[in-house]
Design a protein around this motif. Structure first.
Motif, PDB file in Angstrom:
ATOM      1  N   TRP A 323      13.269 -52.938  49.852  1.00 22.85           N
ATOM      2  CA  TRP A 323      14.721 -52.702  50.549  1.00 22.85           C
ATOM      3  C   TRP A 323      14.623 -52.299  51.764  1.00 22.85           C
ATOM      4  CZ3 TRP A 323      18.722 -54.912  47.875  1.00 22.85           C
ATOM      5  CH2 TRP A 323      18.450 -55.028  46.672  1.00 22.85           C
ATOM      6  N   ASP A 324      15.489 -52.770  52.683  1.00 24.12           N
ATOM      7  CA  ASP A 324      15.637 -52.123  54.006  1.00 24.12           C
ATOM      8  C   ASP A 324      16.234 -50.915  53.731  1.00 24.12           C
ATOM      9  OD1 ASP A 324      16.264 -53.406  57.140  1.00 24.12           O
ATOM     10  OD2 ASP A 324      17.396 -51.476  56.670  1.00 24.12           O
ATOM     11  N   PRO A 325      15.629 -49.531  54.684  1.00 24.33           N
ATOM     12  CA  PRO A 325      16.085 -48.364  54.381  1.00 24.33           C
ATOM     13  C   PRO A 325      17.379 -48.192  55.007  1.00 24.33           C
ATOM     14  CG  PRO A 325      14.286 -48.606  56.287  1.00 24.33           C
ATOM     15  CD  PRO A 325      14.297 -49.870  55.504  1.00 24.33           C
ATOM     16  N   ILE A 326      17.948 -48.943  55.982  1.00 26.17           N
ATOM     17  CA  ILE A 326      19.128 -48.774  56.659  1.00 26.17           C
ATOM     18  C   ILE A 326      20.344 -49.664  56.201  1.00 26.17           C
ATOM     19  CG2 ILE A 326      20.627 -48.747  58.981  1.00 26.17           C
ATOM     20  CD1 ILE A 326      17.460 -48.263  60.255  1.00 26.17           C
ATOM     21  N   GLN A 327      20.028 -50.969  56.019  1.00 33.18           N
ATOM     22  CA  GLN A 327      20.880 -51.903  55.691  1.00 33.18           C
ATOM     23  C   GLN A 327      20.713 -52.199  53.964  1.00 33.18           C
ATOM     24  OE1 GLN A 327      21.989 -55.166  58.367  1.00 33.18           O
ATOM     25  NE2 GLN A 327      19.841 -54.473  59.311  1.00 33.18           N
ATOM     26  N   ALA A 328      21.701 -51.553  53.073  1.00 30.57           N
ATOM     27  CA  ALA A 328      21.491 -51.532  51.808  1.00 30.57           C
ATOM     28  C   ALA A 328      21.318 -52.899  51.190  1.00 30.57           C
ATOM     29  CB  ALA A 328      22.561 -50.742  50.917  1.00 30.57           C
ATOM     30  N   LEU A 365       3.073 -54.375  53.079  1.00 29.96           N
ATOM     31  CA  LEU A 365       4.351 -54.499  53.822  1.00 29.96           C
ATOM     32  C   LEU A 365       5.165 -53.141  53.943  1.00 29.96           C
ATOM     33  CD1 LEU A 365       6.456 -56.427  54.909  1.00 29.96           C
ATOM     34  CD2 LEU A 365       7.255 -56.664  52.541  1.00 29.96           C
ATOM     35  N   ASP A 366       5.743 -52.762  54.885  1.00 27.62           N
ATOM     36  CA  ASP A 366       6.750 -51.764  54.951  1.00 27.62           C
ATOM     37  C   ASP A 366       7.559 -51.732  56.155  1.00 27.62           C
ATOM     38  OD1 ASP A 366       7.671 -49.228  54.266  1.00 27.62           O
ATOM     39  OD2 ASP A 366       5.912 -47.868  54.287  1.00 27.62           O
ATOM     40  N   VAL A 367       8.691 -51.025  56.175  1.00 31.24           N
ATOM     41  CA  VAL A 367       9.600 -50.920  57.412  1.00 31.24           C
ATOM     42  C   VAL A 367       9.988 -49.517  57.675  1.00 31.24           C
ATOM     43  CG1 VAL A 367      12.086 -51.453  57.849  1.00 31.24           C
ATOM     44  CG2 VAL A 367      10.643 -53.098  56.436  1.00 31.24           C
ATOM     45  N   SER A 368       9.829 -49.154  59.112  1.00 33.83           N
ATOM     46  CA  SER A 368      10.182 -47.731  59.393  1.00 33.83           C
ATOM     47  C   SER A 368      11.398 -47.326  59.050  1.00 33.83           C
ATOM     48  CB  SER A 368       9.552 -47.857  60.741  1.00 33.83           C
ATOM     49  OG  SER A 368      10.041 -46.287  61.452  1.00 33.83           O
ATOM     50  N   PRO A 369      11.711 -46.044  58.552  1.00 31.19           N
ATOM     51  CA  PRO A 369      13.038 -45.605  58.453  1.00 31.19           C
ATOM     52  C   PRO A 369      13.343 -44.883  59.670  1.00 31.19           C
ATOM     53  CG  PRO A 369      11.173 -44.182  57.459  1.00 31.19           C
ATOM     54  CD  PRO A 369      10.489 -45.378  57.814  1.00 31.19           C
ATOM     55  N   HIS A 370      12.514 -44.541  60.661  1.00 32.74           N
ATOM     56  CA  HIS A 370      12.796 -44.048  61.881  1.00 32.74           C
ATOM     57  C   HIS A 370      13.079 -44.936  63.250  1.00 32.74           C
ATOM     58  CE1 HIS A 370      11.276 -40.620  59.942  1.00 32.74           C
ATOM     59  NE2 HIS A 370      10.161 -41.070  59.605  1.00 32.74           N
ATOM     60  N   LEU A 371      12.382 -46.174  63.087  1.00 30.79           N
ATOM     61  CA  LEU A 371      12.544 -46.951  64.289  1.00 30.79           C
ATOM     62  C   LEU A 371      13.430 -48.307  63.637  1.00 30.79           C
ATOM     63  CD1 LEU A 371       9.065 -46.730  66.024  1.00 30.79           C
ATOM     64  CD2 LEU A 371      11.292 -45.635  66.612  1.00 30.79           C
ATOM     65  N   PRO A 372      14.609 -48.406  63.804  1.00 29.74           N
ATOM     66  CA  PRO A 372      15.237 -49.692  63.318  1.00 29.74           C
ATOM     67  C   PRO A 372      14.386 -50.959  63.880  1.00 29.74           C
ATOM     68  CG  PRO A 372      16.837 -47.969  64.090  1.00 29.74           C
ATOM     69  CD  PRO A 372      15.472 -47.383  64.593  1.00 29.74           C
ATOM     70  N   GLY A 373      14.466 -51.745  62.918  1.00 28.40           N
ATOM     71  CA  GLY A 373      13.762 -53.134  63.239  1.00 28.40           C
ATOM     72  C   GLY A 373      12.237 -53.096  63.425  1.00 28.40           C
ATOM     73  N   CYS A 374      11.458 -52.108  62.977  1.00 24.00           N
ATOM     74  CA  CYS A 374      10.122 -51.955  62.941  1.00 24.00           C
ATOM     75  C   CYS A 374       9.589 -52.379  61.637  1.00 24.00           C
ATOM     76  CB  CYS A 374       9.573 -50.585  63.476  1.00 24.00           C
ATOM     77  SG  CYS A 374       7.940 -50.617  63.549  1.00 24.00           S
ATOM     78  N   LEU A 375       8.960 -53.499  61.669  1.00 24.04           N
ATOM     79  CA  LEU A 375       8.186 -53.958  60.533  1.00 24.04           C
ATOM     80  C   LEU A 375       6.838 -54.124  60.689  1.00 24.04           C
ATOM     81  CD1 LEU A 375       8.645 -55.749  57.596  1.00 24.04           C
ATOM     82  CD2 LEU A 375       8.727 -57.735  59.001  1.00 24.04           C
ATOM     83  N   VAL A 376       5.959 -53.451  59.596  1.00 24.38           N
ATOM     84  CA  VAL A 376       4.497 -53.502  59.655  1.00 24.38           C
ATOM     85  C   VAL A 376       3.872 -54.367  58.409  1.00 24.38           C
ATOM     86  CG1 VAL A 376       2.353 -52.321  59.652  1.00 24.38           C
ATOM     87  CG2 VAL A 376       4.716 -51.272  60.693  1.00 24.38           C
ATOM     88  N   THR A 377       2.792 -55.168  58.631  1.00 20.97           N
ATOM     89  CA  THR A 377       2.382 -56.128  57.662  1.00 20.97           C
ATOM     90  C   THR A 377       1.046 -56.028  57.783  1.00 20.97           C
ATOM     91  OG1 THR A 377       2.324 -58.152  59.090  1.00 20.97           O
ATOM     92  CG2 THR A 377       4.016 -57.901  57.682  1.00 20.97           C
ATOM     93  N   GLY A 378       0.200 -55.954  56.632  1.00 23.99           N
ATOM     94  CA  GLY A 378      -1.171 -56.233  56.511  1.00 23.99           C
ATOM     95  C   GLY A 378      -1.491 -57.420  55.650  1.00 23.99           C
ATOM     96  N   SER A 379      -2.829 -57.651  55.605  1.00 29.25           N
ATOM     97  CA  SER A 379      -3.311 -59.119  54.982  1.00 29.25           C
ATOM     98  C   SER A 379      -4.857 -59.074  54.475  1.00 29.25           C
ATOM     99  CB  SER A 379      -2.832 -60.232  55.603  1.00 29.25           C
ATOM    100  OG  SER A 379      -3.326 -61.400  55.391  1.00 29.25           O
ATOM    101  N   ALA A 380      -4.658 -60.004  53.799  1.00 31.76           N
ATOM    102  CA  ALA A 380      -6.353 -59.991  53.372  1.00 31.76           C
ATOM    103  C   ALA A 380      -7.164 -60.934  54.610  1.00 31.76           C
ATOM    104  CB  ALA A 380      -6.510 -61.218  52.037  1.00 31.76           C
TER     105      ALA A 380
END
Length: 420
Positions: A323-328, A365-380
């Motif tokens: 879930w997005d930590p800011i927009q429920a 996959l993760d979304v920063s709770p501190h920086l709105p709009g920051c998405l981080v992805t990792g892959s094979a």
């Protein structure tokens, strides 16, 4: 190989972790949880003793019973030593300096400023969870202690569940290829048995044709309402209702557990048609649960009314979701074809945006709770990427080749990330 990661909330760990002391009460608790395993151990011991009696004839032939009584003509080993000093304890021995117990306890101390990271690791077919301490001021990362596991770990979830009259807890729930979830107390070092087992198998050694049948395959893989019958692939702890835990399994079901009554699930959901890869509680609306599976679908629903389900069709099997930590109302799903999709839980027929993030499965996959709009992805595909998703127009900011990424978490109380 590291297969899963989790943060421990700063300040949640005990300043002075204790070592396991097997009291009578603790022994009775373990004995009660082990159940049939204790009886089977006694049976194995009796069988071993029977085999030992059969070997007595060999001892009589070679007179092995009197072997230690035979006199030796060899010279004594220490001919010039008149005597050896013996002391009741280390404090009386003048050659031992310092108190080893105090030094060991000092090494186990955890400062309130320390950050703790949990890492599920498997090496040479031995699996365990390592508890890392990161000292921020000294930029020092080390293993504080570890927990040996019976099976390959698939997921971790840190849990703050108060027990024994305490106002907080410090536990880790571990999902493995076994159909039960072990919950360990992180404030106990060298623990021998988990504090809680969710859905423990009543008889770990079911007997078929008079013989024991060991291993995970011992459980008939017919869906049960009370417990899982296959690997536990995902765990989510409800941060508002702290006694509730949701689990997703390869048996295609989602189960809801009450930590006060861990022997059987309080309810289960069967809307997935294949393995359930991920489950996640909504932190802003704590009764709403999100799930995704190998049936190429994600579901959002209120756990109090599972019939009102919002279904989302995807392009491939689910790898991660959150879930997005800011927009429920918003959530993100990554799939094995390299796609990350953003959805509004109120509108299952459309996506907010679709991002072709990687050339292989987006396994982290993760979304920063501190920086709105920051998405981080990792892959094979051996890359990790940072995205700006403000205004629903994803833009790649950073891309790094670091090797295959299986897990990734952003700090909840500080802006650090951990990869494995």
């Amino acid at each position: 190989m590291f297969s899963a990661l989790a943060w421990v909330r700063k300040g949640a760990a005990a300043a002075a972790p204790t070592k396991q002391v097997l009291t009578d009460e603790e022994f009775e608790r373990i004995k009660e949880q082990l159940g049939h395993q204790v009886e089977d151990a006694k049976q194995d011991l009796e069988e071993a003793q029977t085999k030992t009696k059969e070997s007595d004839d060999v001892e009589d032939i070679y007179n092995l019973h009197d072997y230690d009584n035979e006199t030796s003509k060899a010279n004594p080993l220490f001919t010039s030593v008149k005597g050896l000093a013996y002391y009741e304890n280390n404090e009386e021995d003048p050659y031992i300096q310092g108190n080893e117990e105090e030094e060991e306890q000092e090494e186990l101390m955890i400062e309130s400023s320390d950050n703790l990271i949990l890492a599920a690791k498997t090496e040479d077919d031995i699996s365990h969870v390592e508890v890392y301490v990161y000292e921020e001021e000294e930029d020092n990362l080390y293993v504080h202690h570890d927990i040996l596991l019976p099976s390959f770990p698939l997921c971790l979830e840190w849990i703050d569940f108060p027990t024994n009259g305490k106002d907080k807890g410090n536990f880790v729930a571990i999902g493995t290829f076994d159909p039960q979830v072990e919950i360990w107390d992180l404030d106990i070092v060298d623990a021998m048995f988990p504090q809680i087992i969710l859905g423990q198998i009543p008889d770990p050694n079911l007997k078929v044709g008079g013989k024991k049948k060991a291993g995970p395959a011992r459980v008939a893989k017919r869906v049960q309402a009370e417990r899982h019958v296959d690997a536990v692939m995902s765990i989510s702890w409800n941060k508002t209702q702290k006694n509730l835990v949701a689990t997703g399994s390869a048996d295609t079901t989602i189960k809801l557990w009450d930590l006060n009554r861990p022997s059987a699930a309080i309810t289960h959901y069967t809307h997935h048609k294949d393995k359930v890869q991920a489950v996640c509680w909504n932190t802003l609306q704590p009764t709403v649960l999100l799930s995704g599976g190998y049936d190429k679908r994600a579901f959002a629903f209120d756990s109090r009314d599972p019939n009102s389900i919002m279904a989302f069709d995807l392009t491939a099997d689910v790898e991660c979701l959150l879930w997005d930590p800011i927009q429920a109302e918003r959530f993100y799903v990554s799939t094995e074809d390299g796609i990350v999709g953003c959805f509004d839980a109120r509108s299952p027929n459309q996506t907010v945006f679709t991002l072709h993030a990687h050339d292989d499965a987006v396994s982290a996959l993760d979304v920063s709770p501190h920086l709105p709009g920051c998405l981080v992805t990792g892959s094979a595909d051996k890359t990790v990427k940072i995205w700006n998703i403000k205004d629903d127009k994803p833009t790649n900011l950073v891309s790094r080749d670091i090797g295959a990424v299986l897990s990734l978490i952003l700090g909840k109380s500080l802006c650090y990330s951990v990869l494995s």
